[in-house]
Design a protein around this motif. Structure first.
Motif, mmCIF file in Angstrom:
data_model
loop_
_atom_site.group_PDB
_atom_site.id
_atom_site.type_symbol
_atom_site.label_atom_id
_atom_site.label_comp_id
_atom_site.label_asym_id
_atom_site.label_seq_id
_atom_site.Cartn_x
_atom_site.Cartn_y
_atom_site.Cartn_z
ATOM 1 N N THR A 156 0.840 -1.200 0.000
ATOM 2 C CA THR A 156 0.000 0.000 0.000
ATOM 3 C C THR A 156 0.869 1.242 0.000
ATOM 4 O OG1 THR A 156 -1.710 -1.145 1.294
ATOM 5 C CG2 THR A 156 -1.841 1.252 1.197
ATOM 6 N N LEU A 157 0.577 2.158 -0.905
ATOM 7 C CA LEU A 157 1.176 3.482 -0.851
ATOM 8 C C LEU A 157 0.066 4.470 -0.538
ATOM 9 C CD1 LEU A 157 3.700 5.238 -1.145
ATOM 10 C CD2 LEU A 157 3.081 5.572 -3.554
ATOM 11 N N TRP A 158 0.255 5.193 0.579
ATOM 12 C CA TRP A 158 -0.717 6.172 1.034
ATOM 13 C C TRP A 158 -0.342 7.564 0.544
ATOM 14 C CZ3 TRP A 158 -5.160 5.134 3.668
ATOM 15 C CH2 TRP A 158 -5.284 3.858 4.238
ATOM 16 N N PHE A 159 -1.343 8.354 0.263
ATOM 17 C CA PHE A 159 -1.168 9.771 -0.008
ATOM 18 C C PHE A 159 -2.012 10.552 0.989
ATOM 19 C CE2 PHE A 159 -0.152 7.812 -4.055
ATOM 20 C CZ PHE A 159 0.961 8.543 -4.480
ATOM 21 N N ASN A 160 -1.366 11.461 1.717
ATOM 22 C CA ASN A 160 -2.148 12.380 2.536
ATOM 23 C C ASN A 160 -2.593 13.517 1.633
ATOM 24 O OD1 ASN A 160 -2.641 14.820 4.319
ATOM 25 N ND2 ASN A 160 -2.465 13.192 5.834
ATOM 26 N N THR A 161 -3.885 13.698 1.511
ATOM 27 C CA THR A 161 -4.428 14.683 0.576
ATOM 28 C C THR A 161 -4.388 16.102 1.134
ATOM 29 O OG1 THR A 161 -6.679 14.365 1.427
ATOM 30 C CG2 THR A 161 -5.963 12.951 -0.414
ATOM 31 N N GLY A 162 -4.005 16.251 2.425
ATOM 32 C CA GLY A 162 -3.985 17.540 3.101
ATOM 33 C C GLY A 162 -4.648 17.416 4.457
ATOM 34 N N ASN A 200 -6.051 23.747 9.955
ATOM 35 C CA ASN A 200 -4.725 23.143 9.948
ATOM 36 C C ASN A 200 -4.324 22.727 8.531
ATOM 37 O OD1 ASN A 200 -2.311 21.819 10.368
ATOM 38 N ND2 ASN A 200 -3.221 20.036 11.357
ATOM 39 N N ASP A 201 -3.451 23.514 7.923
ATOM 40 C CA ASP A 201 -2.932 23.162 6.597
ATOM 41 C C ASP A 201 -1.443 22.862 6.668
ATOM 42 O OD1 ASP A 201 -2.004 25.711 7.033
ATOM 43 O OD2 ASP A 201 -2.461 26.460 5.023
ATOM 44 N N ALA A 202 -1.007 22.251 7.784
ATOM 45 C CA ALA A 202 0.406 21.870 7.913
ATOM 46 C C ALA A 202 0.820 20.950 6.774
ATOM 47 C CB ALA A 202 0.642 21.191 9.259
ATOM 48 N N LEU A 203 -0.091 20.066 6.368
ATOM 49 C CA LEU A 203 0.096 19.267 5.159
ATOM 50 C C LEU A 203 -0.880 19.818 4.134
ATOM 51 C CD1 LEU A 203 0.334 15.660 6.668
ATOM 52 C CD2 LEU A 203 2.158 17.335 6.297
ATOM 53 N N VAL A 204 -0.361 20.301 3.017
ATOM 54 C CA VAL A 204 -1.198 20.989 2.037
ATOM 55 C C VAL A 204 -1.735 19.988 1.020
ATOM 56 C CG1 VAL A 204 0.009 23.170 2.350
ATOM 57 C CG2 VAL A 204 0.809 21.570 0.593
ATOM 58 N N THR A 217 -5.816 9.509 2.485
ATOM 59 C CA THR A 217 -6.268 9.907 3.805
ATOM 60 C C THR A 217 -6.053 11.399 3.962
ATOM 61 O OG1 THR A 217 -6.031 9.462 6.187
ATOM 62 C CG2 THR A 217 -4.009 9.363 4.866
ATOM 63 N N GLY A 218 -6.540 11.966 5.058
ATOM 64 C CA GLY A 218 -6.410 13.412 5.281
ATOM 65 C C GLY A 218 -6.062 13.684 6.731
ATOM 66 N N GLY A 219 -6.618 14.765 7.247
ATOM 67 C CA GLY A 219 -7.730 15.575 6.802
ATOM 68 C C GLY A 219 -8.900 14.781 6.222
ATOM 69 N N ASN A 250 -9.936 18.229 -0.751
ATOM 70 C CA ASN A 250 -8.981 18.482 -1.830
ATOM 71 C C ASN A 250 -9.741 18.606 -3.150
ATOM 72 O OD1 ASN A 250 -7.055 18.068 -3.984
ATOM 73 N ND2 ASN A 250 -5.627 17.246 -2.498
ATOM 74 N N PRO A 251 -9.646 19.751 -3.826
ATOM 75 C CA PRO A 251 -10.429 19.939 -5.052
ATOM 76 C C PRO A 251 -10.067 18.970 -6.169
ATOM 77 C CG PRO A 251 -8.868 21.747 -4.742
ATOM 78 C CD PRO A 251 -8.862 20.956 -3.478
ATOM 79 N N GLU A 252 -8.889 18.333 -6.090
ATOM 80 C CA GLU A 252 -8.473 17.381 -7.128
ATOM 81 C C GLU A 252 -8.727 15.932 -6.727
ATOM 82 O OE1 GLU A 252 -4.885 18.010 -9.454
ATOM 83 O OE2 GLU A 252 -4.475 19.823 -8.309
ATOM 84 N N MET A 253 -9.573 15.715 -5.720
ATOM 85 C CA MET A 253 -9.723 14.361 -5.192
ATOM 86 C C MET A 253 -10.189 13.356 -6.249
ATOM 87 S SD MET A 253 -9.111 12.652 -2.582
ATOM 88 C CE MET A 253 -9.047 10.893 -2.895
#
Length: 317
Positions: free
Chosen positions: A36-42, A60-64, A91-93, A98-101
């Motif tokens: 599994t490769l995870w992406f935090n979307t923000g 909280n936008d520490a991860l954008v 995952t997020g947030g 995220n507008p590009e989800m």
């Protein structure tokens, strides 16, 4: 933001990457089976939970927000490195902030991966643009898309105690929409309120049956019950000897099979982390590429012990 400094209950522990407080060799985990490769979307979220490990909130936008192009670049690296990835997780947030989800999800599905999206199924997911995008993904890619909905407890008042008044009703509305449109769902709950595993699963089973949700409460991949990550509790450090003592293998730990990509506020490019649970701990940042992320992970954090090794938890399905 949280850092890697131990709470007073663990003072003296988790200081040296390679040696425990009592001088033993700290356990490490190799990336033996990348699945599994995870992406935090923000980290932005539409709500602010009482106990969010990543401190997500409307501010909280520490991860954008990560972009679809950045995701595609890492999908290219999966192929270049020959990683046998089965699943891409988002995952997020709240990912649907995220507008590009939809574009992020489509990029992964078009490469043939299974996709898992963690969501609260509330207003961000229920916006018309997102619903239309999800329906298109469902039409084009069928059952390779799963949405895992956060239902902290099957009792509305306990769920709302964590997520805010009215949250349960809004999440239930989103789940009914997913049900009615044929999406595959899973659920993530918490064990903070006590009760046995059997009692919790029986409660979720009744909830699923009441609403006609095709989710198996007995399957830990479909109904994931997370132990609470309380950093005030003293936990043991994991040494190399612990594997034999506990009858466990390092191949069973999350970081043997997954990594997470995040983009920090102000950064020019994303980086890869060892673990989804430690987004703010600098020593778990592995570099900007999957090649760098193939290094071993030293289990130098209380979460490594309590959540992964002793708790046996996993973020995937």
């Amino acid at each position: 933001m949280k850092d890697n400094a131990p709470h007073s209950a663990n003072i003296g522990k988790f200081q040296d990457r390679f040696v425990t407080a009592d001088g033993q060799t700290r356990a490490s985990v190799s990336l033996t089976r990348p699945e599994t490769l995870w992406f935090n979307t923000g980290t932005l979220c539409n709500i602010e939970c009482a106990n969010c490990y990543i401190e997500s909130s409307p501010t909280n936008d520490a991860l954008v927000y990560i972009s679809a192009d950045e995701v595609r670049a890492f999908l290219d690296q999966i192929e270049d490195r020959g990683w046998p990835i089965r699943e891409i997780g988002f995952t997020g947030g709240e990912p649907f902030m995220n507008p590009e989800m939809i574009a992020l999800t489509r990029a992964a599905l078009e490469r043939g991966f299974e996709v898992l999206i963690l969501t609260n199924a509330m207003r961000p997911m229920m916006r018309r643009q997102m619903r239309e995008g999800l329906l298109a993904l469902r039409r084009d890619h069928g059952d390779r898309l799963t949405l895992r909905v956060s239902v902290d407890h099957f009792r509305p008042e306990l769920h709302d105690a964590e997520r805010g008044a009215g949250s349960f009703a809004k999440t239930l509305e989103g789940m009914k929409w997913l049900r009615d449109n044929g999406f595959r769902m899973a659920v993530a709950g918490r064990t903070v309120w006590g009760g046995t595993d059997a009692e919790s699963r029986a409660g979720y089973a009744a909830f699923f049956a009441e609403h006609g949700f095709a989710i198996d409460a007995q399957d830990p991949g479909q109904t994931v019950l997370f132990p609470e990550m309380d950093e005030t509790v003293e936990v043991p450090e994991i040494t190399t000897a612990c594997w034999g003592i506990l009858g466990k293998s390092p191949t069973d730990v999350m970081c043997a099979s997954s990594r997470m990509v995040v983009k920090r506020r102000g950064a020019t490019a994303p980086v890869v982390l060892a673990c989804t649970l430690l987004p703010y701990s600098p020593e778990f940042e592995m570099g900007a590429t999957l090649r760098e992320a193939e290094a071993d992970v030293q289990l130098n954090h209380p979460h490594c012990a309590k959540f992964c090794v002793l708790g046996g938890a996993s973020c995937s399905v």
